[in-house]
Design a protein around this motif. Structure first.
Motif, short mmCIF file in Angstrom:
data_model
loop_
_atom_site.label_atom_id
_atom_site.label_comp_id
_atom_site.label_asym_id
_atom_site.label_seq_id
_atom_site.Cartn_x
_atom_site.Cartn_y
_atom_site.Cartn_z
N MET A 250 0.83 -1.21 0.00
CA MET A 250 0.00 0.00 0.00
C MET A 250 0.86 1.26 0.00
O MET A 250 0.52 2.26 -0.65
CB MET A 250 -0.92 0.01 1.22
N VAL A 251 1.98 1.22 0.71
CA VAL A 251 2.89 2.37 0.71
C VAL A 251 3.47 2.58 -0.68
O VAL A 251 3.54 3.71 -1.18
CB VAL A 251 4.03 2.16 1.74
N MET A 252 3.89 1.49 -1.32
CA MET A 252 4.43 1.61 -2.68
C MET A 252 3.36 2.09 -3.65
O MET A 252 3.63 2.90 -4.55
CB MET A 252 5.02 0.28 -3.14
N LEU A 253 2.14 1.60 -3.47
CA LEU A 253 1.02 2.06 -4.30
C LEU A 253 0.80 3.56 -4.12
O LEU A 253 0.56 4.28 -5.10
CB LEU A 253 -0.24 1.28 -3.94
N THR A 254 0.90 4.03 -2.89
CA THR A 254 0.75 5.46 -2.62
C THR A 254 1.85 6.26 -3.32
O THR A 254 1.58 7.29 -3.95
CB THR A 254 0.80 5.72 -1.11
N LEU A 255 3.09 5.80 -3.22
CA LEU A 255 4.20 6.50 -3.85
C LEU A 255 4.03 6.56 -5.37
O LEU A 255 4.27 7.60 -5.99
CB LEU A 255 5.51 5.80 -3.50
N VAL A 256 3.61 5.45 -5.96
CA VAL A 256 3.39 5.42 -7.41
C VAL A 256 2.25 6.36 -7.80
O VAL A 256 2.33 7.08 -8.81
CB VAL A 256 3.10 3.98 -7.88
N SER A 257 1.20 6.38 -7.00
CA SER A 257 0.06 7.26 -7.28
C SER A 257 0.49 8.72 -7.24
O SER A 257 0.12 9.52 -8.11
CB SER A 257 -1.06 7.02 -6.26
N VAL A 258 1.30 9.07 -6.24
CA VAL A 258 1.78 10.45 -6.13
C VAL A 258 2.69 10.80 -7.30
O VAL A 258 2.60 11.90 -7.88
CB VAL A 258 2.51 10.66 -4.79
N ALA A 259 3.57 9.88 -7.66
CA ALA A 259 4.47 10.13 -8.79
C ALA A 259 3.72 10.28 -10.10
O ALA A 259 4.20 10.94 -11.03
CB ALA A 259 5.48 8.98 -8.90
N SER A 260 2.52 9.69 -10.18
CA SER A 260 1.74 9.72 -11.42
C SER A 260 0.86 10.96 -11.55
O SER A 260 0.27 11.19 -12.61
CB SER A 260 0.84 8.48 -11.50
N LEU A 261 0.76 11.76 -10.50
CA LEU A 261 -0.18 12.88 -10.50
C LEU A 261 0.08 13.87 -11.63
O LEU A 261 -0.84 14.31 -12.31
CB LEU A 261 -0.13 13.62 -9.15
N GLN A 262 1.36 14.23 -11.82
CA GLN A 262 1.67 15.22 -12.84
C GLN A 262 1.39 14.69 -14.25
O GLN A 262 1.08 15.44 -15.15
CB GLN A 262 3.14 15.63 -12.74
N THR A 263 1.47 13.37 -14.41
CA THR A 263 1.30 12.77 -15.73
C THR A 263 -0.17 12.55 -16.08
O THR A 263 -0.63 12.97 -17.14
CB THR A 263 2.04 11.42 -15.80
N VAL A 264 -0.91 11.88 -15.21
CA VAL A 264 -2.30 11.53 -15.55
C VAL A 264 -3.32 12.12 -14.59
O VAL A 264 -4.53 12.02 -14.83
CB VAL A 264 -2.48 9.99 -15.60
N GLY A 265 -2.87 12.73 -13.48
CA GLY A 265 -3.81 13.33 -12.55
C GLY A 265 -4.46 12.33 -11.62
O GLY A 265 -4.37 11.12 -11.81
N VAL A 266 -5.11 12.86 -10.59
CA VAL A 266 -5.73 12.02 -9.56
C VAL A 266 -6.79 11.09 -10.14
O VAL A 266 -6.86 9.91 -9.81
CB VAL A 266 -6.35 12.91 -8.46
N ILE A 267 -7.63 11.63 -11.03
CA ILE A 267 -8.77 10.87 -11.53
C ILE A 267 -8.33 9.65 -12.34
O ILE A 267 -8.95 8.58 -12.29
CB ILE A 267 -9.67 11.76 -12.40
#
Length: 281
Positions: free
Chosen positions: A180-197
């Motif tokens: 879950m921690v790694m999933l969170t880090l990947v999600s945060v790293a992806s924000l600028q590229t594809v956004g939260v949605i």
């Protein structure tokens, strides 16, 4: 040729492409475990739950990375706490945390920033990626890949047979929350590229595409990472040439790859049973 020429000239486009490829790779790697463990909803929830953390980071004047990571970890712990200490099932607890965090985040960001900033956070704009964002993504990529390589056997056993993992003495709860921690880090790293949605599109779709093509986890991970990187490159190309937001285009490119494999896959493809029926006739 315009895209290639501009890629050689403009540094912001180079950073956008490099960042997108890194995001596609690590999303595909973590997405493989998320898909196999049946945790797609969890990936969706955590990718949206980081929004309040981003808003608070803006208010405090610090990097969104720190607030987003803390919010994602709190969301994962919150889902686990609700599930373990009440009669509420996992899918319901995910829905509660997901919807609450998303609503709170939108309210906070709307108060703190303009609607334009909110749109970029929700849907991404990789062409505005900063050097610091690229290095954060690189750091997350190195960390995630190193953890997966170092603990591959533990992740493999816990993913396919949790009971057997407990017999071997593995702390399955620790593995779960580590993922879950790694999933969170990947999600945060992806924000600028594809956004939260649309973070979940890179987490789930490339891994699902690879799952249709192989039954071996190492092959699935490599293929998923490759599909994620390919979708990112195609998405950047079309979003740049046609002045479109990067997130939706990358998500659509990933979905097109999935549909092609779903239709034409040698073992799982939809077209082959139909052709065999026609041949018999």
């Amino acid at each position: 040729m315009t895209f290639l020429n501009d890629l050689m000239v403009y540094e912001y486009l180079q950073k956008a492409l490099i960042t997108s490829i890194m995001v596609g790779v690590i999303s595909g790697v973590i997405g493989s475990f998320i898909v196999l463990r049946g945790m797609s909803l969890m990936g969706d929830a955590i990718s949206h739950a980081v929004l309040p953390g981003i808003a608070i980071s803006y208010m405090l004047g610090i990097s969104y990375f720190y607030g987003a990571v803390v919010a994602g970890v709190i969301a994962a712990l919150g889902i686990g706490a609700i599930n373990q200490n009440s009669r509420i099932k996992t899918d319901a607890s995910i829905g509660i945390v997901f919807s609450t965090a998303l609503a709170l985040g939108i309210i906070l960001i709307t108060k703190a920033q303009s609607a334009t900033d909110l749109t970029q956070i929700l849907f991404g704009n990789v062409l505005h990626v900063r050097t610091s964002d690229m290095w954060i993504t690189a750091g997350v990529s190195v960390f995630v890949l190193a953890v997966v390589v170092a603990f591959y056997k533990e992740l493999l056993i816990a993913t396919f047979d949790e009971t057997m993992a407990k017999v071997y003495g593995l702390n399955t709860r620790f593995i779960h929350y580590g993922l879950m921690v790694m999933l969170t880090l990947v999600s945060v790293a992806s924000l600028q590229t594809v956004g939260v949605i649309l973070v979940v599109s890179l987490l789930i779709t490339p891994a699902s595409t690879a799952y249709l093509l192989t039954n071996r986890l190492p092959v699935m991970i490599v293929m998923s990472a490759s599909f994620g990187a390919a979708a990112a490159v195609v998405g950047i190309y079309y979003s740049y040439n046609h002045d479109l937001p990067s997130g939706p285009v990358i998500a659509i490119a990933s979905a097109i790859l999935f549909l092609l494999v779903l239709i034409f896959s040698p073992k799982q493809g939809l077209i082959w049973p139909l052709l065999r029926k026609i041949k018999r006739v």
